[in-house]
Design an enzyme around this catalytic site. Structure first.
Site, PDB file in Angstrom:
ATOM      1  N   THR A 164       0.870  -1.180   0.000  1.00 41.77           N
ATOM      2  CA  THR A 164       0.000   0.000   0.000  1.00 41.77           C
ATOM      3  C   THR A 164       0.905   1.228   0.000  1.00 41.77           C
ATOM      4  OG1 THR A 164      -0.022   0.182   2.399  1.00 41.77           O
ATOM      5  CG2 THR A 164      -1.714  -1.222   1.408  1.00 41.77           C
ATOM      6  N   ASP A 165       0.291   2.434  -0.062  1.00 38.82           N
ATOM      7  CA  ASP A 165       1.108   3.653  -0.096  1.00 38.82           C
ATOM      8  C   ASP A 165       1.972   3.793   1.158  1.00 38.82           C
ATOM      9  OD1 ASP A 165       0.177   4.218  -2.546  1.00 38.82           O
ATOM     10  OD2 ASP A 165      -1.350   5.646  -1.899  1.00 38.82           O
ATOM     11  N   CYS A 166       1.404   3.469   2.327  1.00 40.30           N
ATOM     12  CA  CYS A 166       2.256   3.578   3.520  1.00 40.30           C
ATOM     13  C   CYS A 166       3.135   2.367   3.730  1.00 40.30           C
ATOM     14  CB  CYS A 166       1.474   3.857   4.799  1.00 40.30           C
ATOM     15  SG  CYS A 166      -0.271   3.720   4.766  1.00 40.30           S
ATOM     16  N   TYR A 167       2.724   1.224   3.187  1.00 42.25           N
ATOM     17  CA  TYR A 167       3.495  -0.010   3.370  1.00 42.25           C
ATOM     18  C   TYR A 167       3.759  -0.651   2.012  1.00 42.25           C
ATOM     19  CZ  TYR A 167       1.921   0.587   8.195  1.00 42.25           C
ATOM     20  OH  TYR A 167       1.665   1.078   9.445  1.00 42.25           O
TER      21      TYR A 167
END
Lengths: 134, 389
Positions: free
Chosen positions: B129-132
């Site tokens: 994901t964008d943060c991960y």
């Protein structure tokens, strides 16, 4: 006189040979059958032999000469003292009374001399402290 | 009548003046000196138990990788851990089995390895994901490398338990061990006169927040355990079938493999032996009376495990003195008994806890909240949405 335990493995062709009779007649050995099994691949006999040490050696040589695989059983099952939690699950499972609970200190004692190498304690030991010797 | 407070007991512990005895020693003292004198003399009675406690596991926070990953699947030594939590938190359950190769290794073994100080193989995947952004990781962890690693066991330290036997033609492989056919043996699983919850049967002094000995270190009672129940039969003031339980929590760091041991019940599955010790403050004579109950006075029901139903009725009751003698008589037949919990280890734990108190490493806590006094155990029926409301 000395007592020793042997596991004898027979190929199918040898299953009908009267080898135990010969052990008594020719080598003057007393023996006790602790366990016997016949399977597709042949037979297995666990015996405790009682006799003069020299006679036992000769008897074993005779068996080997006949093509019987002889395995001495001095430590078929071993108890890992570190792994054992002394719960006692094995105590009621052992058919030979080879495992006993010491009611003084509540530790499990394994009497190797009484062991008939059935292996029931090995599968029933929860922490896997009882092991078959490799 | 003598009364004692937690504060008084802790003050004595701090001064090194407290009189601490194991439950076995307290029994002997009451037998020789009488209950009144023993109550006056003893401040704390220590208890212990070491047995299979399936409902066990540990939370671990692994720390963040670079780039970070939100772990949606985690394996520790190839044992799946539960990850429906935050990005790098997981819960490894004791009975979870290793993927692929049968049933001999699982969560309990992973926990035992961590406590032993060994390296554990961590594999994880995430969807990115964008943060991960990261999608997988393959590495090793140990108790040194992770942030938190704490045991949280939803159901431990059962207050008494049934004795298992088998009337059928064939051997049964159960969580009570191997049960031989035709009442060939009987197995039980309580430390009886040393068992914590049997020595404070109404749980006057054990509640949420109670400090305990857990797996070799210090832990706490977190909540009532699952399947906690109080509507149970009593004999001599002690539950004579399974009753209360504890949810417990404690840091894996500080625990020892001497008191946490992975178990493998052939034909049943994995479990974990957990060592728990609880100090019983002798607040008054009633507490001493309970704490000094002997194996002769504590009874357990005998159950036929060949009846595969939750409704199996006890066949009879036997005392722990009978069970511990090595044989019990069932229907005129002498039946050999086996324990699944280790009385030897229970003794070691009660002694260890006594030593910790004597050396001022352990003081007593008053429960933050008492346990429920009115709980029954519900069953699960197959029913409709309407029926369940």
């Amino acid at each position: 006189m000395s007592k020793r335990k042997f596991n004898l493995y027979f190929i199918p062709e040898l299953v009908n040979e009267p080898i135990t009779y010969i052990l008594v007649k020719d080598f003057d050995l007393k023996f006790n059958i602790l366990r016997a099994e016949v399977k597709e691949k042949g037979g297995q006999l666990l015996i405790e032999v009682d006799g003069k040490p020299a006679q036992i050696t000769k008897g074993v040589a005779y068996l080997q000469g006949m093509g019987v695989k002889v395995e001495e059983l001095n430590e078929f099952v071993t108890k890992d003292e570190e792994r054992c939690t002394n719960c006692g699950m094995c105590v009621s499972i052992c058919p030979a009374d080879a495992i006993e609970m010491d009611r003084q200190n509540w530790k499990v004692i394994f009497h190797l001399d009484k062991c008939i190498a059935c292996g029931l304690c090995v599968s029933s030991c929860p922490p896997k402290a009882m092991k078959l010797k490799a | 009548m003598l009364k004692r407070t937690y504060e008084e007991i802790n003050a004595k512990i701090e001064k090194g003046d407290a009189v601490v005895m194991t439950a076995e020693e307290a029994i002997q003292l009451v037998e020789s000196q009488g209950i009144e004198k023993a109550t006056k003399e003893v401040d704390v009675v220590t208890t212990g138990t070491f047995g299979a406690m399936c409902s066990s596991g540990a939370f671990i926070n692994f720390g963040h990788a670079e780039p970070p990953i939100r772990m949606s699947k985690v394996w520790l030594n190839d044992v799946p851990a539960y990850t429906g939590l935050a990005a790098v938190d997981a819960y490894i359950g004791a009975t979870e089995e290793r993927e692929g190769d049968g049933h001999e290794y699982g969560g309990a073994h992973v926990i035992e390895s961590l406590i032993a100080g060994e390296a554990v193989h961590l594999r994880a995947t995430g969807r990115g994901t964008d943060c991960y952004p990261r999608r997988d990781i393959d590495t090793y962890i140990s108790l040194k490398s992770v942030n938190q690693a704490y045991m949280y066991n939803p159901r431990n330290a059962y207050q008494n338990y049934g004795v298992a036997t088998n009337s059928s033609e064939k051997a049964l492989f159960t969580y009570m061990g191997k049960l031989l056919p035709h009442y060939g043996n009987a197995t039980y699983s309580s430390a009886g006169q040393l068992s914590p919850l049997l020595k404070d049967p109404q749980m006057r002094t054990i509640g949420m927040g109670t400090r305990i000995f857990l797996g070799g270190g210090i832990g706490y009672v977190a909540w009532e355990g699952t399947q906690f129940k109080t509507n149970i039969p009593y004999r001599n003031g002690v539950p004579s079938s399974s009753g209360r339980t504890l949810a417990v929590i404690g840091d894996l760091r500080g625990m020892s493999t001497e008191f946490i041991r992975a178990l493998d019940f052939h034909g049943y599955g994995l479990s974990m032996a957990v060592g728990i010790g609880i100090p019983i403050p002798i607040l008054d004579q009633d507490m001493m009376t309970c704490a000094a109950r002997t194996d002769e006075e504590i009874f357990a029901p005998v159950l036929d495990y060949s009846i595969q139903s939750r409704n199996r009725k006890p066949m009879m009751e036997v005392s722990y003195a009978q069970l511990r003698s090595g044989t019990v008589e069932l229907f005129g037949k002498k039946v050999k008994t086996s324990s699944l919990s280790s009385y030897y280890k229970a003794k070691v734990i009660a002694e260890r806890l006594k030593k910790m108190i004597n050396e001022k490493q352990f003081t007593l806590t008053r429960p933050a909240v008492a346990m429920p006094t009115d709980r029954s155990q519900k069953v699960l029926e197959v029913c409709s949405k309407e029926e369940v409301l």
